[in-house]
Design a protein around this motif. Structure first.
Motif, PDB file in Angstrom:
ATOM      1  N   ARG A 134       0.827  -1.211   0.000  1.00 29.91           N
ATOM      2  CA  ARG A 134       0.000   0.000   0.000  1.00 29.91           C
ATOM      3  C   ARG A 134       0.862   1.264   0.000  1.00 29.91           C
ATOM      4  N   ALA A 135       1.852   1.282   0.892  1.00 29.45           N
ATOM      5  CA  ALA A 135       2.712   2.475   0.994  1.00 29.45           C
ATOM      6  C   ALA A 135       3.467   2.715  -0.302  1.00 29.45           C
ATOM      7  N   ALA A 136       4.015   1.643  -0.891  1.00 34.47           N
ATOM      8  CA  ALA A 136       4.774   1.792  -2.133  1.00 34.47           C
ATOM      9  C   ALA A 136       3.858   2.217  -3.279  1.00 34.47           C
ATOM     10  N   GLY A 137       2.656   1.665  -3.333  1.00 33.09           N
ATOM     11  CA  GLY A 137       1.708   2.052  -4.372  1.00 33.09           C
ATOM     12  C   GLY A 137       1.336   3.528  -4.265  1.00 33.09           C
ATOM     13  N   ALA A 154       7.029  11.961   4.141  1.00 36.12           N
ATOM     14  CA  ALA A 154       8.306  11.723   4.826  1.00 36.12           C
ATOM     15  C   ALA A 154       8.296  12.375   6.200  1.00 36.12           C
ATOM     16  N   LEU A 155       7.797  13.612   6.269  1.00 37.28           N
ATOM     17  CA  LEU A 155       7.730  14.306   7.559  1.00 37.28           C
ATOM     18  C   LEU A 155       6.813  13.579   8.544  1.00 37.28           C
ATOM     19  N   ALA A 183      12.596  18.341  -2.215  1.00 36.46           N
ATOM     20  CA  ALA A 183      13.129  17.281  -3.087  1.00 36.46           C
ATOM     21  C   ALA A 183      13.885  16.235  -2.264  1.00 36.46           C
ATOM     22  N   GLN A 184      14.660  16.702  -1.277  1.00 35.18           N
ATOM     23  CA  GLN A 184      15.406  15.760  -0.432  1.00 35.18           C
ATOM     24  C   GLN A 184      14.458  14.895   0.412  1.00 35.18           C
ATOM     25  N   LEU A 185      13.412  15.525   0.948  1.00 34.92           N
ATOM     26  CA  LEU A 185      12.423  14.768   1.724  1.00 34.92           C
ATOM     27  C   LEU A 185      11.719  13.725   0.862  1.00 34.92           C
ATOM     28  N   ALA A 186      11.333  14.121  -0.354  1.00 38.90           N
ATOM     29  CA  ALA A 186      10.676  13.192  -1.274  1.00 38.90           C
ATOM     30  C   ALA A 186      11.599  12.023  -1.601  1.00 38.90           C
ATOM     31  N   ALA A 191      13.330   6.455  -1.007  1.00 38.96           N
ATOM     32  CA  ALA A 191      14.426   5.553  -0.643  1.00 38.96           C
ATOM     33  C   ALA A 191      14.030   4.624   0.497  1.00 38.96           C
ATOM     34  N   SER A 192      13.213   5.123   1.425  1.00 41.25           N
ATOM     35  CA  SER A 192      12.783   4.291   2.552  1.00 41.25           C
ATOM     36  C   SER A 192      11.939   3.110   2.092  1.00 41.25           C
ATOM     37  N   LEU A 193      11.336   3.218   0.900  1.00 36.80           N
ATOM     38  CA  LEU A 193      10.517   2.144   0.340  1.00 36.80           C
ATOM     39  C   LEU A 193      11.254   1.384  -0.761  1.00 36.80           C
ATOM     40  N   GLY A 194      12.499   1.748  -0.995  1.00 37.42           N
ATOM     41  CA  GLY A 194      13.264   1.072  -2.051  1.00 37.42           C
ATOM     42  C   GLY A 194      12.827   1.476  -3.442  1.00 37.42           C
TER      43      GLY A 194
END
Length: 198
Positions: A134-137, A154-155, A183-186, A191-194
């Motif tokens: 769900r999160a990746a989608g 991300a925040l 952009a860095q947060l996005a 990245a946290s989801l690969g």
């Protein structure tokens, strides 16, 4: 929903996790089959009782048939022998009950083993995989719309120590519309989801 990451390292971990879950279930399914077979072997006395009862019934029936030819007392003797054949029916019935009980115990043992195997899969592995999908989608859909929503996610979801890599006040920078921090947060969220940035 997206079930696998785009980055090879995260995808490899997910594939190994899925393979481990499948192997776990297959091993316990095999174990359940072995346990069922082992318990069914306890039904051997029941099979012997059914065979003995059938043999006894057949023997008394043959004896009754032969005895009926005896002059004067043949009919009485045949009747007595036929009543004795009912003991064979009792043995057959008792053996059948033993076999039913053993079959129920064997099936119950197999079901318990499979249920025990399913507990960690349903309690740990499956919820984690569904949450990730769900999160990746959602992240892939947000990526197509621009970095703002990903930065907000991300925040909201990443631990403060990871957000601290961007700066001391990433939330304030996001509110101020700092394009570089957004952009860095996005990127951090993806990245946290690969997932890749684009």
């Amino acid at each position: 929903m997206r079930f696998y990451a785009e980055r090879p390292g995260r995808m490899a971990v997910q594939l190994l996790s899925d393979l481990a879950a499948i192997t776990w279930l297959a091993a316990f399914a095999w174990l359940a089959g072995q346990a069922r077979s082992a318990v069914l072997e306890l039904g051997a006395p029941g099979h012997r009782m059914v065979e003995a009862g059938g043999g006894l019934r057949s023997t008394f029936a043959d004896a009754a048939s032969t005895a009926s030819g005896v002059p004067f007392v043949g009919d009485d003797l045949a009747g007595a022998l036929q009543r004795g054949g009912s003991s064979g029916d009792v043995l057959v019935d008792a053996g059948a009950r033993v076999l039913e009980a053993v079959d129920l115990a064997a099936t119950s043992a197999a079901v318990v083993i499979v249920a025990l195997a399913l507990v960690p899969v349903l309690a740990v592995w499956l919820p984690r995989r569904i949450r990730y999908a769900r999160a990746a989608g959602q992240a892939v859909a947000m990526r197509a719309q621009g970095p703002d929503l990903l930065a907000l996610r991300a925040l909201a979801e990443l631990p403060p120590r990871r957000l601290a890599r961007i700066g001391t006040e990433p939330a304030a920078a996001w509110r101020a519309g700092d394009a570089e921090v957004i952009a860095q947060l996005a990127e951090l969220r993806l990245a946290s989801l690969g997932l890749r940035v684009s």
